[in-house]
Design a protein around this motif. Sequence first.
Motif, mmCIF file in Angstrom:
data_model
loop_
_atom_site.group_PDB
_atom_site.id
_atom_site.type_symbol
_atom_site.label_atom_id
_atom_site.label_comp_id
_atom_site.label_asym_id
_atom_site.label_seq_id
_atom_site.Cartn_x
_atom_site.Cartn_y
_atom_site.Cartn_z
ATOM 1 N N ARG A 9 3.457 -4.989 46.125
ATOM 2 C CA ARG A 9 3.301 -4.281 47.403
ATOM 3 C C ARG A 9 3.624 -5.200 48.582
ATOM 4 N N GLY A 10 4.428 -4.702 49.499
ATOM 5 C CA GLY A 10 4.772 -5.510 50.675
ATOM 6 C C GLY A 10 5.930 -6.475 50.433
ATOM 7 N N MET A 11 6.497 -6.423 49.208
ATOM 8 C CA MET A 11 7.656 -7.285 48.909
ATOM 9 C C MET A 11 8.806 -6.373 48.502
ATOM 10 N N ASN A 12 9.863 -6.417 49.275
ATOM 11 C CA ASN A 12 10.889 -5.378 49.143
ATOM 12 C C ASN A 12 12.195 -5.883 48.553
ATOM 13 N N ASP A 13 12.834 -4.989 47.780
ATOM 14 C CA ASP A 13 14.215 -5.244 47.385
ATOM 15 C C ASP A 13 15.099 -4.888 48.571
ATOM 16 N N ILE A 14 16.158 -5.630 48.716
ATOM 17 C CA ILE A 14 17.141 -5.263 49.733
ATOM 18 C C ILE A 14 18.363 -4.766 48.968
ATOM 19 N N LEU A 15 18.560 -3.476 49.000
ATOM 20 C CA LEU A 15 19.540 -2.831 48.119
ATOM 21 C C LEU A 15 20.959 -2.982 48.653
ATOM 22 N N PRO A 16 21.965 -2.779 47.759
ATOM 23 C CA PRO A 16 23.361 -2.998 48.174
ATOM 24 C C PRO A 16 23.756 -2.230 49.429
ATOM 25 N N GLU A 17 23.158 -1.045 49.629
ATOM 26 C CA GLU A 17 23.565 -0.305 50.836
ATOM 27 C C GLU A 17 22.992 -0.934 52.114
ATOM 28 N N GLN A 18 21.977 -1.802 51.951
ATOM 29 C CA GLN A 18 21.393 -2.454 53.137
ATOM 30 C C GLN A 18 21.974 -3.839 53.391
ATOM 31 N N THR A 19 22.515 -4.467 52.339
ATOM 32 C CA THR A 19 22.935 -5.863 52.512
ATOM 33 C C THR A 19 24.055 -6.051 53.534
ATOM 34 N N PRO A 20 24.962 -5.094 53.733
ATOM 35 C CA PRO A 20 25.965 -5.348 54.786
ATOM 36 C C PRO A 20 25.322 -5.585 56.156
ATOM 37 N N LEU A 21 24.246 -4.836 56.442
ATOM 38 C CA LEU A 21 23.581 -5.016 57.731
ATOM 39 C C LEU A 21 22.872 -6.368 57.797
ATOM 40 N N TRP A 22 22.244 -6.765 56.710
ATOM 41 C CA TRP A 22 21.597 -8.095 56.665
ATOM 42 C C TRP A 22 22.641 -9.184 56.877
ATOM 43 N N ILE A 327 30.976 -2.623 59.367
ATOM 44 C CA ILE A 327 30.397 -3.619 58.451
ATOM 45 C C ILE A 327 30.210 -3.054 57.048
ATOM 46 N N PHE A 328 30.219 -1.743 56.933
ATOM 47 C CA PHE A 328 29.991 -1.146 55.613
ATOM 48 C C PHE A 328 31.273 -1.015 54.794
ATOM 49 N N ARG A 329 32.424 -1.203 55.437
ATOM 50 C CA ARG A 329 33.681 -1.108 54.680
ATOM 51 C C ARG A 329 33.989 -2.478 54.096
ATOM 52 N N GLN A 330 33.872 -2.564 52.760
ATOM 53 C CA GLN A 330 33.996 -3.889 52.155
ATOM 54 C C GLN A 330 35.219 -4.017 51.258
ATOM 55 N N VAL A 331 36.033 -2.960 51.214
ATOM 56 C CA VAL A 331 37.245 -3.005 50.387
ATOM 57 C C VAL A 331 38.428 -2.634 51.274
ATOM 58 N N ASP A 332 39.490 -3.441 51.213
ATOM 59 C CA ASP A 332 40.714 -3.092 51.954
ATOM 60 C C ASP A 332 41.633 -2.233 51.089
ATOM 61 N N VAL A 333 41.797 -2.680 49.852
ATOM 62 C CA VAL A 333 42.794 -2.060 48.969
ATOM 63 C C VAL A 333 42.184 -1.831 47.595
ATOM 64 N N TYR A 334 42.442 -0.660 47.034
ATOM 65 C CA TYR A 334 41.935 -0.355 45.688
ATOM 66 C C TYR A 334 43.124 -0.110 44.782
ATOM 67 N N LEU A 335 43.171 -0.869 43.700
ATOM 68 C CA LEU A 335 44.356 -0.780 42.832
ATOM 69 C C LEU A 335 44.047 0.070 41.598
ATOM 70 N N CYS A 336 44.816 1.149 41.435
ATOM 71 C CA CYS A 336 44.664 2.028 40.266
ATOM 72 C C CYS A 336 45.811 1.740 39.289
ATOM 73 N N ALA A 337 45.468 1.523 38.032
ATOM 74 C CA ALA A 337 46.515 1.255 37.031
ATOM 75 C C ALA A 337 46.313 2.175 35.840
ATOM 76 N N LYS A 380 36.067 6.537 47.274
ATOM 77 C CA LYS A 380 34.643 6.216 47.439
ATOM 78 C C LYS A 380 34.414 4.761 47.842
ATOM 79 N N SER A 381 35.338 3.902 47.424
ATOM 80 C CA SER A 381 35.179 2.468 47.727
ATOM 81 C C SER A 381 35.282 2.198 49.232
ATOM 82 N N GLY A 382 35.839 3.153 49.956
ATOM 83 C CA GLY A 382 36.019 2.942 51.396
ATOM 84 C C GLY A 382 37.321 2.242 51.731
ATOM 85 N N ALA A 383 38.141 1.962 50.702
ATOM 86 C CA ALA A 383 39.400 1.236 50.933
ATOM 87 C C ALA A 383 40.297 1.990 51.909
#
Length: 429
Positions: A9-22, A327-337, A380-383
């Motif tokens: 209690r009182g100790m929090n995970d900082i989840l991937p969706e929050q880490t860009p702001l941190w 700050i939430f866009r963390q991918v420039d290019v997504y490669l599909c093969a 979805k990656s935001g690329a």
Amino acid sequence: MSKSLQAIRGMNDILPEQTPLWRYFESTVARLLDNYGYKQIRMPIVEFTELFKRSIGEVTDIVEKEMYTFEDRNGDSLTLRPEGTAACVRAVLEHGITGGGQTQKLWYIGPMFRHERPQKGRYRQFHQIGCEVFNLDGPDIDAELIVLTWRLWGQLGIRDAVKLELNSLGTSESRGRYREALVEYLSAHLDKLDEDSQRRLKTNPLRVLDTKNADTQAVLVDAPKMADYLDDESRVHFEGLKARLDAAGIPYVINPKLVRGLDYYSKTVFEWVTDKLGAQGTVCAGGRYDGLVEQMGGKPTPGVGFAMGIERLILLLETLEQVPEEIFRQVDVYLCAFGEAAELAALALSEKVRDQLPNLRLQINAGAGSFKSQFKKADKSGALYALILGDDELAQQVIGFKPLRGQGEQQNIAFDALAAHLATCIVQG
Ligand code: HAM
């Protein structure tokens, strides 16, 4: 059935969706501190309990009831650090880096631990970024610490929501004289004080000043004022600080009741407070502690610093909607093969591109999948762009280049020309 495992209690995970702001917050502060010439120091999270008792003070809330203290396997009493100043003083003394009057302008970041009652903005594991400056005794450096935080609030877009409160606690001698006068006055009104203040009157009388109890507050209206007991040196120091803040155009209010919850302060104390977060409104706090190093066994060494609470500042950024979208866009290019031959070629090609564009944020699709599913993941990656490599493209040594967020047709780019093409499309950090 066994109880599912949960965080404490009182100790929090900082989840991937929050880490860009941190990371945005932390990197903004780190860059600013670099620019003002502060150097980072990293101290352990656990120290001998004695360190905190001696520096923060035996009769403070932190030491009396909030520390995570345990015995280790050697029988030593250890404590998870409740704050950073004590450990920083211990570290500079241990390594002699303030010896001979050397100036040190230091900063640190990390988790702190206090067993407080958790609520919004108050946690048992929380994070601070702090600064500590050693061997500078003038008001200029107190002012610099305040000026740099003011600049930070400006960069973060939260200046209008924070207010600076200032006070001077004087030297330990003048504080001693004031303490006597306060005790004499409060003792004459003992029956009107709340229970906690009656106890504090005996153990740590200055803390009565920041009581939340309305009856005690009423008694305090006519209590002796700290300002009337300030020694000349502290008064001149405080005037010097105010003059500098005025010159820098930084608004402040003098709060004669600001005493802080840690015992090591002398002269300047300050807090940045906001009314946007409810009860936990102090986002950054600090002051001067000219006696602390000596008290910890070192030579007399002036010190001054502050620490800001990262959780509270992040809450404030969110409340004020000052979170930059990009700050939430963390991918420039997504490669599909598609197909094994294309996957192999894609890996080789993308490594070559990474060699040429080291800052490119390129994500390769993993786990194969149909055209539709890979494309969905790319989106979805935001690329900004998708790269498409199938058997047809491979045969021609080209790759499909498709803008995902805006105008522009899909086109084929020769393998050799890919890095140069991406460089023209993507602003790299
Ligand atoms: P402090 O006032 O105890 O000072 O803490 C500084 C800041 O840490 C607070 O203003 C608040 O933003 C944040 N904070 C404190 N406790 C919690 C909590 N339980 N949950 C979330 N945030 C919290 C110090 O720690 C001093 N060492 C500051 C200093 C440095 N003075 C001189 N140098």
